[in-house]
Design an enzyme around this catalytic site. Sequence first.
Site, PDB file in Angstrom:
ATOM      1  N   HIS A 264      -0.442  -1.937 -15.555  1.00  7.51           N
ATOM      2  CA  HIS A 264       0.931  -1.858 -15.063  1.00  7.51           C
ATOM      3  C   HIS A 264       1.780  -2.866 -15.819  1.00  7.51           C
ATOM      4  O   HIS A 264       1.299  -3.929 -16.209  1.00  7.51           O
ATOM      5  CB  HIS A 264       0.973  -2.152 -13.557  1.00  7.51           C
ATOM      6  CG  HIS A 264       2.263  -1.787 -12.898  1.00  7.51           C
ATOM      7  ND1 HIS A 264       3.353  -2.631 -12.909  1.00  7.51           N
ATOM      8  CD2 HIS A 264       2.639  -0.675 -12.198  1.00  7.51           C
ATOM      9  CE1 HIS A 264       4.350  -2.042 -12.257  1.00  7.51           C
ATOM     10  NE2 HIS A 264       3.948  -0.864 -11.822  1.00  7.51           N
ATOM     11  N   ASP A 319      -0.815   4.826  -8.935  1.00  5.84           N
ATOM     12  CA  ASP A 319      -1.093   6.198  -9.345  1.00  5.84           C
ATOM     13  C   ASP A 319      -2.576   6.515  -9.348  1.00  5.84           C
ATOM     14  O   ASP A 319      -2.979   7.668  -9.222  1.00  5.84           O
ATOM     15  CB  ASP A 319      -0.526   6.448 -10.743  1.00  5.84           C
ATOM     16  CG  ASP A 319       0.978   6.326 -10.790  1.00  5.84           C
ATOM     17  OD1 ASP A 319       1.628   6.905  -9.916  1.00  5.84           O
ATOM     18  OD2 ASP A 319       1.501   5.639 -11.687  1.00  5.84           O
TER      19      ASP A 319
END
Length: 382
Positions: A264, A319
């Site tokens: 991320h 996700d």
Amino acid sequence: MVDDLEKGLEGVLVAESSLSSVDGDAGRLIYRGYPIEDLARGASYEEVVYLLWHGELPTAEELDSFTASLNEERAVDDDVLETVERLADAGEQPMAALRTAVSMLSAYEPETDTEPEDLEATLRKGRRITAKLPTVLAAFERYRLGEEPVDPDPDLGLAANFLYMLTGEEPDELAAETFDQALTLHADHGLNASTFTSMVIGSTMADIYSAVTGGIGALSGPLHGGANQDVMEVLMEIDESDLDHREWIEQAIEEGRRIPGYGHRVYNVKDPRAKILEERSEELAEQGESKWYDYTTTIEQYLVEEQGLAEKGIAPNVDFYSGSVYYQLGIPIDLYTPIFAMSRVSGWIAHVIEYQEDNRLIRPRARYTGPEDEEFVPLEER
């Protein structure tokens, strides 16, 4: 004048906000001071939207009134639904269909004569958009299946109602709670690309329909939204492979494949939202198929223990688990990113209004790297 170039505006402060904060080193996310874990486990999505828009959690009476106001706005004009049907028949991508529908919704906005500075009117318009997006998206899927849309159920919350409109069947308690949690987890996340896009549009004092349409456009890009769909496609590839899922991930790493849902831009540790959805994925696995949960946990275990990615600051993001959770809820894979938009619209609206309260046009500069002192040659001499 500052000449330092920060590609992608990484680390550059462009605004102040009281809406959400992300601590990437500690793996901490808060909305208006409340830890995401507390909100996801103890509040409904409607409560979280109220918190983002009004700055505090609602009382029971305020929540009832707010929820009723959202429910009253769920219906979508027949002209918009006809356009959604045509887009579905033409094979349009769901995110593109959602973008078109939101833009068209402005034509049926009852408050067309308000001034841009009227932020209360902007909030009412934002409420209408937030209420109608689930109706639009569910109708699009129904049309793709050759079926008629299901009318909203006023007795169901936003999350449960979406699943009902999508399938025609009222979801069970676990499914409704899980999806409601997922919406809460995606409601806001600092100045991500789509939120910043909405803010830039809002800084011109454009209307909220324009800002939300722009946010959807930014979210549709694969570097922002869509990773959860990629995760599920990888899990399905594992499922169809002749290899054991442990062997599959070993081979994928040897081949240099990138595992979606890992890493991320902000988090250096496991995304707190991923931890919550991992718990939900396990609960869903106990109620139904367990293989999708098994695949994700095996991948994570291998990447942590064998590849040492955690020590490198690369860990699962939201996700990584939302893809399998949505799949376990029976949601089509290409609706994952539109669902992201359906949730994040609350954050886009909140940020636009917050920024417009003390507005300044967002107008960065670029360092020119082109030629200098070119001699102009008339067209007839070129």
